[in-house]
Design a protein around this motif. Structure first.
Motif, PDB file in Angstrom:
ATOM      1  N   SER A  94      70.130  12.193  37.134  1.00  0.00           N
ATOM      2  CA  SER A  94      70.204  10.975  36.338  1.00  0.00           C
ATOM      3  C   SER A  94      68.817  10.357  36.222  1.00  0.00           C
ATOM      4  CB  SER A  94      71.163   9.968  36.979  1.00  0.00           C
ATOM      5  OG  SER A  94      70.652   9.517  38.231  1.00  0.00           O
ATOM      6  N   LYS A  95      68.596   9.618  35.160  1.00  0.00           N
ATOM      7  CA  LYS A  95      67.311   8.968  34.949  1.00  0.00           C
ATOM      8  C   LYS A  95      66.971   8.066  36.128  1.00  0.00           C
ATOM      9  CE  LYS A  95      64.893   5.751  31.865  1.00  0.00           C
ATOM     10  NZ  LYS A  95      64.970   4.943  30.616  1.00  0.00           N
ATOM     11  N   GLU A  96      67.943   7.293  36.578  1.00  0.00           N
ATOM     12  CA  GLU A  96      67.708   6.360  37.683  1.00  0.00           C
ATOM     13  C   GLU A  96      67.276   7.094  38.949  1.00  0.00           C
ATOM     14  OE1 GLU A  96      70.063   2.818  40.158  1.00  0.00           O
ATOM     15  OE2 GLU A  96      71.191   4.233  38.909  1.00  0.00           O
ATOM     16  N   HIS A  97      67.958   8.193  39.258  1.00  0.00           N
ATOM     17  CA  HIS A  97      67.636   8.925  40.486  1.00  0.00           C
ATOM     18  C   HIS A  97      66.248   9.555  40.403  1.00  0.00           C
ATOM     19  CE1 HIS A  97      68.437  11.150  44.208  1.00  0.00           C
ATOM     20  NE2 HIS A  97      67.814  12.162  43.634  1.00  0.00           N
ATOM     21  N   ILE A  98      65.926  10.156  39.275  1.00  0.00           N
ATOM     22  CA  ILE A  98      64.615  10.809  39.125  1.00  0.00           C
ATOM     23  C   ILE A  98      63.487   9.790  39.276  1.00  0.00           C
ATOM     24  CG2 ILE A  98      63.072  11.996  37.509  1.00  0.00           C
ATOM     25  CD1 ILE A  98      65.598  13.376  36.360  1.00  0.00           C
ATOM     26  N   ILE A  99      63.594   8.667  38.577  1.00  0.00           N
ATOM     27  CA  ILE A  99      62.532   7.659  38.638  1.00  0.00           C
ATOM     28  C   ILE A  99      62.432   7.032  40.020  1.00  0.00           C
ATOM     29  CG2 ILE A  99      61.826   5.395  37.769  1.00  0.00           C
ATOM     30  CD1 ILE A  99      62.785   6.284  35.007  1.00  0.00           C
ATOM     31  N   ASP A 100      63.568   6.722  40.626  1.00  0.00           N
ATOM     32  CA  ASP A 100      63.541   6.158  41.983  1.00  0.00           C
ATOM     33  C   ASP A 100      62.928   7.153  42.969  1.00  0.00           C
ATOM     34  OD1 ASP A 100      64.663   3.802  41.170  1.00  0.00           O
ATOM     35  OD2 ASP A 100      66.680   4.230  41.929  1.00  0.00           O
ATOM     36  N   SER A 101      63.277   8.421  42.827  1.00  0.00           N
ATOM     37  CA  SER A 101      62.752   9.455  43.731  1.00  0.00           C
ATOM     38  C   SER A 101      61.238   9.552  43.622  1.00  0.00           C
ATOM     39  CB  SER A 101      63.387  10.812  43.414  1.00  0.00           C
ATOM     40  OG  SER A 101      64.766  10.799  43.666  1.00  0.00           O
ATOM     41  N   VAL A 102      60.727   9.533  42.386  1.00  0.00           N
ATOM     42  CA  VAL A 102      59.282   9.620  42.191  1.00  0.00           C
ATOM     43  C   VAL A 102      58.586   8.401  42.782  1.00  0.00           C
ATOM     44  CG1 VAL A 102      57.433   9.597  40.469  1.00  0.00           C
ATOM     45  CG2 VAL A 102      59.374  11.152  40.203  1.00  0.00           C
ATOM     46  N   ASN A 103      59.099   7.227  42.513  1.00  0.00           N
ATOM     47  CA  ASN A 103      58.482   6.012  43.067  1.00  0.00           C
ATOM     48  C   ASN A 103      58.445   6.048  44.590  1.00  0.00           C
ATOM     49  OD1 ASN A 103      57.899   4.793  40.600  1.00  0.00           O
ATOM     50  ND2 ASN A 103      59.910   3.825  40.461  1.00  0.00           N
ATOM     51  N   ASN A 104      59.520   6.517  45.188  1.00  0.00           N
ATOM     52  CA  ASN A 104      59.572   6.602  46.647  1.00  0.00           C
ATOM     53  C   ASN A 104      58.601   7.655  47.175  1.00  0.00           C
ATOM     54  OD1 ASN A 104      61.540   4.596  46.900  1.00  0.00           O
ATOM     55  ND2 ASN A 104      63.223   6.054  46.724  1.00  0.00           N
ATOM     56  N   SER A 105      58.501   8.791  46.482  1.00  0.00           N
ATOM     57  CA  SER A 105      57.567   9.839  46.905  1.00  0.00           C
ATOM     58  C   SER A 105      56.126   9.347  46.802  1.00  0.00           C
ATOM     59  CB  SER A 105      57.746  11.102  46.059  1.00  0.00           C
ATOM     60  OG  SER A 105      58.944  11.768  46.386  1.00  0.00           O
ATOM     61  N   LEU A 106      55.805   8.640  45.730  1.00  0.00           N
ATOM     62  CA  LEU A 106      54.454   8.105  45.572  1.00  0.00           C
ATOM     63  C   LEU A 106      54.120   7.131  46.699  1.00  0.00           C
ATOM     64  CD1 LEU A 106      54.354   7.470  41.712  1.00  0.00           C
ATOM     65  CD2 LEU A 106      53.203   9.300  42.972  1.00  0.00           C
ATOM     66  N   ASN A 107      55.067   6.304  47.060  1.00  0.00           N
ATOM     67  CA  ASN A 107      54.842   5.353  48.158  1.00  0.00           C
ATOM     68  C   ASN A 107      54.615   6.081  49.474  1.00  0.00           C
ATOM     69  OD1 ASN A 107      55.067   3.050  46.573  1.00  0.00           O
ATOM     70  ND2 ASN A 107      57.287   2.890  46.867  1.00  0.00           N
ATOM     71  N   ARG A 108      55.415   7.109  49.715  1.00  0.00           N
ATOM     72  CA  ARG A 108      55.285   7.838  50.979  1.00  0.00           C
ATOM     73  C   ARG A 108      54.001   8.656  51.035  1.00  0.00           C
ATOM     74  NH1 ARG A 108      61.175   8.497  50.267  1.00  0.00           N
ATOM     75  NH2 ARG A 108      60.744  10.393  49.070  1.00  0.00           N
ATOM     76  N   LEU A 109      53.616   9.245  49.907  1.00  0.00           N
ATOM     77  CA  LEU A 109      52.404  10.063  49.852  1.00  0.00           C
ATOM     78  C   LEU A 109      51.135   9.227  49.692  1.00  0.00           C
ATOM     79  CD1 LEU A 109      53.752  12.955  47.595  1.00  0.00           C
ATOM     80  CD2 LEU A 109      52.953  13.213  49.957  1.00  0.00           C
ATOM     81  N   LYS A 110      51.332   7.941  49.453  1.00  0.00           N
ATOM     82  CA  LYS A 110      50.208   7.002  49.287  1.00  0.00           C
ATOM     83  C   LYS A 110      49.255   7.459  48.178  1.00  0.00           C
ATOM     84  CE  LYS A 110      50.448   5.268  54.024  1.00  0.00           C
ATOM     85  NZ  LYS A 110      51.361   4.196  53.578  1.00  0.00           N
ATOM     86  N   THR A 111      49.860   7.737  47.037  1.00  0.00           N
ATOM     87  CA  THR A 111      49.088   8.132  45.861  1.00  0.00           C
ATOM     88  C   THR A 111      49.685   7.471  44.628  1.00  0.00           C
ATOM     89  OG1 THR A 111      48.268  10.020  44.570  1.00  0.00           O
ATOM     90  CG2 THR A 111      50.490  10.209  45.471  1.00  0.00           C
ATOM     91  N   ASP A 112      48.897   7.380  43.572  1.00  0.00           N
ATOM     92  CA  ASP A 112      49.361   6.754  42.339  1.00  0.00           C
ATOM     93  C   ASP A 112      50.023   7.739  41.392  1.00  0.00           C
ATOM     94  OD1 ASP A 112      48.329   4.270  43.131  1.00  0.00           O
ATOM     95  OD2 ASP A 112      46.348   4.745  42.295  1.00  0.00           O
ATOM     96  N   TYR A 113      49.834   9.046  41.641  1.00  0.00           N
ATOM     97  CA  TYR A 113      50.371  10.022  40.695  1.00  0.00           C
ATOM     98  C   TYR A 113      50.665  11.347  41.378  1.00  0.00           C
ATOM     99  CZ  TYR A 113      45.814  12.348  40.764  1.00  0.00           C
ATOM    100  OH  TYR A 113      44.669  13.030  41.166  1.00  0.00           O
ATOM    101  N   LEU A 114      51.567  12.089  40.773  1.00  0.00           N
ATOM    102  CA  LEU A 114      51.866  13.465  41.161  1.00  0.00           C
ATOM    103  C   LEU A 114      51.282  14.387  40.100  1.00  0.00           C
ATOM    104  CD1 LEU A 114      55.666  13.066  42.023  1.00  0.00           C
ATOM    105  CD2 LEU A 114      53.788  13.269  43.672  1.00  0.00           C
ATOM    106  N   ASP A 115      50.725  15.491  40.532  1.00  0.00           N
ATOM    107  CA  ASP A 115      50.254  16.472  39.550  1.00  0.00           C
ATOM    108  C   ASP A 115      51.433  17.168  38.891  1.00  0.00           C
ATOM    109  OD1 ASP A 115      47.234  16.494  39.779  1.00  0.00           O
ATOM    110  OD2 ASP A 115      47.816  16.678  41.876  1.00  0.00           O
ATOM    111  N   ILE A 116      52.438  17.537  39.703  1.00  0.00           N
ATOM    112  CA  ILE A 116      53.627  18.210  39.160  1.00  0.00           C
ATOM    113  C   ILE A 116      54.872  17.666  39.851  1.00  0.00           C
ATOM    114  CG2 ILE A 116      54.782  20.414  38.712  1.00  0.00           C
ATOM    115  CD1 ILE A 116      52.116  21.827  38.999  1.00  0.00           C
TER     116      ILE A 116
END
Length: 311
Positions: free
Chosen positions: A96-118
């Protein structure tokens, strides 16, 4: 270390990847040493998933960022990839759109980065609405949070359905592949035969990816089956295979791990190999296979030693 460009991107990547699924088995300091070892061996690609962690979702991503003391200087030396789409708490898939976006935001916070390459969609969700996925990808790309998109464990039809709606090319498909797990090539070799090897179990996904410029990443390169244990050193179950690998390893003056890697990287599809090891020696040993190109005879000899037929 051999580098290749991922098609339809500006990413020059090592053909070996450090996988971080088991990173929390190590202390923060030991994890830092392992990551540093990978970088010293010229690995620049690091693979994650939001569900990786022995105690809680995202634990490995958080552990990784702590270990490297993530900052802009470190970040620019890395190609970071993570996966989403699995609700591990409730054991179902969610595109779902909500799950994908929430997952990315959470991953960015945990990885302490502003972006994912892939960003990869981890496992196919049969309830996927591709238009909803397209909306999520558009939003993530427009915000600068994700540069490129891919999938993991997807067959050709699933990729085609997705690409009918998304504006972003699928650039990666992560699939299980090792000397002792070869459905990606078995049916093609034994085509039109009555043998079990001739059964097409993957819809010719390797050929599809090559035709459509999708980089294949091989996970569990030292495993047999679905986490059934490593084949290297298992002389009881794989006596002939280990004998042949060790013989060829002596010829190239490298460890057997390097030959297991080289068997995959020798393939002309420029497959990346995901190393899930937590041991520095295994990491270094594997890296010695990055640039070895086995002869055709050696490649087939290893394939046959694993119990496969070449008609």
């Amino acid at each position: 270390m051999k580098y290749n460009r991922i098609a339809n991107t500006d990413l020059q990547v090592s053909n070996l990847i450090m996988g971080n699924m088991r990173l929390t088995e190590l202390s923060v300091s030991a994890a830092e040493k392992l990551i540093r070892t990978a970088m010293e061996e010229n690995i620049n690609f690091f693979d994650h998933a939001d569900i990786y962690g022995s105690e809680f979702v995202g634990q490995c991503e958080e552990h990784f960022a702590k270990a490297v003391q993530m900052n802009a200087g470190i970040r620019e030396k890395m190609v970071l990839q993570t996966k989403c789409g699995i609700n591990s708490a409730k054991n179902y898939y969610d595109f779902s759109k909500e799950h994908i976006i929430d997952s990315v935001n959470n991953s960015l916070n945990r990885l302490k980065t502003d972006y994912l390459d892939i960003l990869l969609l981890h496992r196919p969700d049969p309830l996927m609405d591709p238009e909803e996925v397209a909306e999520a990808f558009d939003e993530l790309h427009a915000s600068g949070k994700v540069r490129y998109f891919g999938v993991s464990n997807h067959n050709p039809a699933q990729i085609q359905l997705l690409e009918k709606y998304i504006r972003h090319k699928v650039v990666v498909n992560q699939l299980q592949f090792s000397i002792a797990h070869t459905p990606l090539i078995d049916a093609g070799i034994a085509l039109n035969m009555g043998a079990d090897q001739a059964i097409n179990r993957d819809s010719s996904i390797l050929e599809y990816c090559r035709l459509h410029d999708i980089t294949v990443q091989a996970w569990s390169p030292f495993q047999t089956g679905f986490f059934k244990g490593p084949f290297l050193g298992d002389h009881e179950k794989f006596p002939k295979l280990n004998e042949v690998i060790e013989q060829i390893a002596r010829k190239y003056d490298v460890p057997n791990t390097a030959i297991a890697v080289a068997w995959i990287t020798t393939h002309p599809a420029d497959i990346q190999v995901v190393l899930g090891t937590t041991k520095m020696k295994r990491m270094k040993d594997a890296c010695k296979g990055s640039e070895i190109k086995l002869t055709r005879e050696e490649w087939y000899e290893i394939y046959k030693a694993a119990g496969n037929i070449v008609p």
